[in-house]
Structures are given as structure tokens and as C-alpha cells.
Design an enzyme around this catalytic site. Structure first.
Site, PDB file in Angstrom:
ATOM      1  N   TYR A 132      10.996  18.704   5.118  1.00 29.78           N
ATOM      2  CA  TYR A 132      10.833  17.604   6.093  1.00 29.78           C
ATOM      3  C   TYR A 132      10.364  18.197   7.429  1.00 29.78           C
ATOM      4  O   TYR A 132       9.421  17.706   8.050  1.00 29.78           O
ATOM      5  CB  TYR A 132      12.166  16.863   6.247  1.00 29.78           C
ATOM      6  N   CYS A 139       0.838  -1.208   0.000  1.00 27.78           N
ATOM      7  CA  CYS A 139       0.000   0.000   0.000  1.00 27.78           C
ATOM      8  C   CYS A 139       0.867   1.250   0.000  1.00 27.78           C
ATOM      9  O   CYS A 139       1.780   1.395   0.819  1.00 27.78           O
ATOM     10  CB  CYS A 139      -0.897  -0.014   1.252  1.00 27.78           C
ATOM     11  N   VAL A 167      17.468   8.050  14.534  1.00 29.30           N
ATOM     12  CA  VAL A 167      17.314   6.624  14.829  1.00 29.30           C
ATOM     13  C   VAL A 167      18.032   5.857  13.718  1.00 29.30           C
ATOM     14  O   VAL A 167      17.979   6.260  12.538  1.00 29.30           O
ATOM     15  CB  VAL A 167      15.810   6.236  14.866  1.00 29.30           C
TER      16      VAL A 167
END
Ligand SMILES: NC(=O)C1=CN([C@@H]2O[C@H](COP(=O)(O)OP(=O)(O)OC[C@H]3O[C@@H](n4cnc5c(N)ncnc54)[C@H](O)[C@@H]3O)[C@@H](O)[C@H]2O)C=CC1
Ligand SMILES: CCCCCC(=O)/C=C/C=C\C/C=C\C/C=C\CCCC(=O)O
Length: 258
Positions: free
Chosen positions: A151, A63, A186
């Protein structure tokens, strides 16, 4: 187990933070619909999770969160398979200052689309069973990230949208909690974009300062974000909260009162 009988849907679940969130949900007893545009990675992950948890605990659905039609069909398929969805995580995101319209489309429009579809299904006022929606923002949703203005804008948008939806849901009696997570760097593939000229576009000259920012902030393991996710999910008093996950610990952000 804490999440026995609960069903979740996670976007961008094939790798990185989305994968880690899906795994912590499975470890705690939930069933998970894994959505991702990366079909091969998602199919491989599904096979590996089948070995650990059994094939009936997950569903991989290719998706693209940019497509209303694909996203709606994915939710329908998850509901047909699991009966209902009561935990929804809008996690899919990209960093691309060059193709900035796509960044807005995936990071902000994808989160709005996913939240509205989830709300339509969960809303107690229209026959739903209620639920929790957790959106993955970023520390860049709370302050300026140099070299990544679009962003930054999309993540500020996710923070504003999620807070407003929490207030809207509470005032309307929808029975759906909305929260967000704002992690620092991260260790996942997205941080390669920070030093990739093609993704930085006109701000490619800021690759070095950005690398320094990363050194100063530190780069966390994905488990820090999924542990925060579980905390936000299980604590029913949390609604409209932003959990900031940084190297020195995790804490709820205090927004200035207006
Ligand atoms: N890694 C980091 O330093 C931080 C990441 N975040 C956010 O965490 C979220 C997850 O990113 P990571 O796991 O770090 O990156 P990642 O690049 O490892 O994973 C992103 C996943 O989203 C999928 N995806 C991308 N576009 C999509 C679309 N249109 N439809 C469906 N799936 C799509 C990708 O195929 C991939 O599996 C993003 O929203 C990101 O902005 C927030 C703060 C820090
Ligand atoms: C463009 C690539 C994005 C990589 C993933 C990501 O979102 C990483 C973000 C890490 C840090 C953001 C950097 C700066 C944010 C600036 C200020 C935050 C101030 C928060 C406050 O207390 O007001």
C-alpha cells in the site's frame, strides 16, 4: 457558483472519500460522472443525489479502474452526456497486502490509466480545453506505513507519478494541472482493512501497533479531504502540489530539493 458549467469525473465515487468529493463538487455547481466498481452502492447513491440535485447533474457509470476498455468507455459516455470533462479525480483505492498485485493494479495502475485517459481528452495541444487532475494518495505516500508495505509503495508511486506529470504537463504546454492529496486516517470502510487479518496477510501480527498508530494520528471526517480537494481545485497557482490533510490542519508538503 464557483464550478457552474464545469464537469467532473470521480473514481471510487460510490462511498467514502470519493462520495464526499462528488458531493462538494455538486454543491458548488459542477456536474459529476460517478465511477465505481460497486454497482449497487453507486446506483443507490445516484438515486439519492437525483433527489437533491436533479437527475441531469450526475451520471453513474459502473467501471473497474483496472480495465482500460471500461475506463475509456466511461470517459466517452461522460463526454457524450456532459459535452466535456475538465476535472478528474483518481480516488479509487484498496488496502490488501495479501492480494498485493491487485493493490498495485488498482492503486497505481488505475491512477496512471485514469490520468492518461483524462489527459488525452483535456490536452490543449490536441484540441482539448485543459483541466485539473487531482489524485488521492495518502500520508503513506510520504513515509513508511508499517504493516502495509505494498500500500505504501503504491501511494509513493502516486505521489511520484503525479509530481512528474505536473512537470511534464507544464513543460509541454498541455494546459492541465496535476495535484495530489495525502490524508491521514479517514473514517471510511478502508480502515477496517487495518485490523482485518485477510487484508494484512503475512503482517497480521501488526494489527495492534497499527490500531495504536491510528489512535495517535486520529481519524478524520471525510469532509476534511473534500474541503482540501476544493481548495486545490480552485487555486489555479497549485500545480504539482501535495496537500497533506492531518488532524491538526491541512498544509502543502515541502519536498526536499534535489
Ligand atoms: N480512509 C483513509 O484512511 C484514507 C484513504 N485514502 C485513499 O482514499 C481513497 C478512497 O478510499 P476510501 O474512501 O477511504 O475507501 P472506501 O473503501 O470507502 O472507498 C473506496 C471506493 O473505491 C471503490 N473501488 C475499489 N476498487 C475499485 C476499482 N477497481 N475500480 C473502481 N472503483 C473501485 C470501492 O468500491 C469504493 O466505493 C483510496 O485511494 C485510499 O487509498 C488515503 C488516505 C487515508
Ligand atoms: C493500509 C490501510 C490504509 C488506510 C488508509 C491510509 O492511507 C491511511 C494512512 C494514514 C497514515 C499513514 C501512516 C504512516 C505514514 C508515515 C509517515 C508519514 C511521514 C510524512 C512525513 O512528514 O515525512
Amino acid at each position: 457558483m464557483a464550478l457552474e458549467g464545469r464537469t467532473a469525473m470521480v473514481t471510487g465515487a460510490a462511498q467514502g472519500i470519493g462520495r464526499s468529493i462528488s458531493e462538494i463538487l455538486l454543491k458548488n455547481g459542477a456536474k459529476v460522472a460517478l465511477l465505481d466498481v460497486a454497482e449497487a452502492t453507486g446506483t443507490t447513491l445516484k438515486k439519492s443525489l437525483d433527489g437533491q440535485y436533479g437527475p441531469e447533474r450526475t451520471l453513474f457509470i459502473p467501471c473497474d479502474v483496472q480495465s482500460q476498455q471500461q475506463f475509456k468507455a466511461a470517459l466517452q459516455k461522460a463526454v457524450e452526456t456532459f459535452g466535456h470533462v475538465d476535472i478528474f479525480c483518481n480516488n479509487a483505492g484498496i488496502a490488501n497486502e495479501n492480494d498485493w498485485e491487485k493493490a498495485v493494479s488498482v492503486n497505481l495502475m488505475g491512477v496512471v490509466r485514469g490520468s492518461y485517459l483524462a489527459l488525452e481528452h483535456m490536452n490543449k495541444l490536441s484540441g482539448g480545453q485543459g483541466g485539473v487532475i487531482i489524485n488521492i494518495a495518502s500520508l503513506a505516500g510520504l513515509g513508511p506505513f508499517p504493516g502495509a508495505p505494498v500500500y505504501t509503495a503504491t501511494k509513493h508511486g502516486v505521489v511520484g507519478f503525479t509530481r512528474s506529470m505536473a512537470a511534464t504537463s507544464k513543460m509541454s504546454g498541455y494546459g492541465v494541472r496535476f495535484n495530489m492529496i495525502c490524508p491521514t486516517f479517514v473514517q471510511t470502510d478502508i480502515i477496517n482493512s487495518l485490523t482485518c487479518p485477510a487484508a494484512l496477510g503475512q503482517f497480521a501480527h501488526l494489527a495492534d501497533p497499527t490500531r495504536k498508530l491510528m489512535e495517535q494520528h486520529g481519524v478524520l471526517d471525510v469532509s476534511r479531504v473534500s474541503e482540501g480537494f476544493l481548495q486545490l481545485l480552485l487555486d489555479e497557482t497549485k500545480d504539482g502540489e501535495a496537500l497533506v490533510v492531518v488532524s491538526k490542519g491541512s498544509q502543502y508538503y515541502t519536498f526536499p530539493s534535489l
